[in-house]
Design an enzyme around this catalytic site. Structure first.
Site, PDB file in Angstrom:
ATOM      1  N   GLN A  95       0.917  -1.051  -0.072  1.00  0.00           N
ATOM      2  CA  GLN A  95       0.040   0.045   0.090  1.00  0.00           C
ATOM      3  C   GLN A  95       0.930   1.105   0.132  1.00  0.00           C
ATOM      4  OE1 GLN A  95      -2.810   0.278   3.137  1.00  0.00           O
ATOM      5  NE2 GLN A  95      -4.068   1.763   2.044  1.00  0.00           N
ATOM      6  N   HIS A 101      -8.563   1.741  -1.333  1.00  0.00           N
ATOM      7  CA  HIS A 101      -8.940   1.716  -2.715  1.00  0.00           C
ATOM      8  C   HIS A 101      -8.621   0.380  -2.975  1.00  0.00           C
ATOM      9  CE1 HIS A 101      -4.658   2.649  -2.380  1.00  0.00           C
ATOM     10  NE2 HIS A 101      -4.393   1.834  -3.100  1.00  0.00           N
TER      11      HIS A 101
HETATM   12  P1  AMP Z   1      -1.319   0.898  -3.592  1.00  0.00           P
HETATM   13  O1  AMP Z   1       0.162   0.848  -3.857  1.00  0.00           O
HETATM   14  O2  AMP Z   1      -2.238  -0.367  -3.309  1.00  0.00           O
HETATM   15  O3  AMP Z   1      -1.419   1.918  -2.581  1.00  0.00           O
HETATM   16  O4  AMP Z   1      -1.969   1.714  -4.895  1.00  0.00           O
HETATM   17  C1  AMP Z   1      -1.830   2.999  -5.308  1.00  0.00           C
HETATM   18  C2  AMP Z   1      -2.165   3.223  -6.736  1.00  0.00           C
HETATM   19  O5  AMP Z   1      -2.375   4.599  -6.694  1.00  0.00           O
HETATM   20  C3  AMP Z   1      -0.645   2.855  -7.580  1.00  0.00           C
HETATM   21  O6  AMP Z   1      -1.257   1.866  -8.336  1.00  0.00           O
HETATM   22  C4  AMP Z   1      -0.505   4.236  -8.268  1.00  0.00           C
HETATM   23  O7  AMP Z   1      -0.217   4.050  -9.606  1.00  0.00           O
HETATM   24  C5  AMP Z   1      -2.039   4.760  -7.981  1.00  0.00           C
HETATM   25  N1  AMP Z   1      -2.002   6.391  -8.314  1.00  0.00           N
HETATM   26  C6  AMP Z   1      -1.130   6.975  -7.362  1.00  0.00           C
HETATM   27  N2  AMP Z   1      -1.206   8.287  -7.816  1.00  0.00           N
HETATM   28  C7  AMP Z   1      -2.320   8.471  -8.910  1.00  0.00           C
HETATM   29  C8  AMP Z   1      -2.961   9.323  -9.324  1.00  0.00           C
HETATM   30  N3  AMP Z   1      -2.636  10.694  -9.173  1.00  0.00           N
HETATM   31  N4  AMP Z   1      -3.969   9.135 -10.365  1.00  0.00           N
HETATM   32  C9  AMP Z   1      -4.172   7.940 -10.547  1.00  0.00           C
HETATM   33  N5  AMP Z   1      -3.636   6.771  -9.839  1.00  0.00           N
HETATM   34  C10 AMP Z   1      -2.524   7.082  -9.054  1.00  0.00           C
END
Ligand code: AMP
Length: 112
Positions: A95, A101
């Protein structure tokens, strides 16, 4: 409901742009900026909490609602043949954004 320094709260409030595919009062679904599958969406309960274990009553309601709208949003965005949901819980699980999410992955045959 929102946390000032949270990037997903800023996306929800429209302060940071995102490629939205679905929105209602409790849920926002948008495209992941660094897709790990042909289709990679993020389904986000609007109310801010980090972990399932930290959801209050409003968070639990928003989380269940978010789950319930995912299948149709996934189907309409290229996941007609199925999709995978991933919810990373904590840093050691990968995470990196600490606003709960649900990753929606699909659009192709996924390796385990
Ligand atoms: P996690 O690592 O499970 O917390 O997932 C976070 C996700 O958010 C990752 O897959 C990132 O690529 C995505 N992410 C981070 N910033 C953004 C953003 N501004 N718009 C869309 N996705 C994002």
């Amino acid at each position: 409901m929102y946390k000032d320094d949270c990037i997903f709260c800023k996306i929800i409030k429209g302060e940071i742009p995102s490629a939205k595919v679905y929105e209602d009062e409790q849920t926002l679904i948008f495209k992941d900026i660094a897709p790990k599958a042909k289709v990679h969406l993020l389904a986000v309960p609007k109310t801010h909490f980090k972990l399932i274990s930290e959801a209050d009553d409003e968070g639990k309601k928003a989380l269940f609602h978010t789950l319930s709208v995912i299948p149709e949003a996934a189907r309409k965005n290229g996941c007609e043949n199925g999709f995978r949901l991933v919810v990373n819980q904590g840093e050691s699980a990968g995470q990196s954004v600490f606003h709960l999410h649900i990753h929606i992955l699909g659009g192709e045959s996924l390796p385990w």
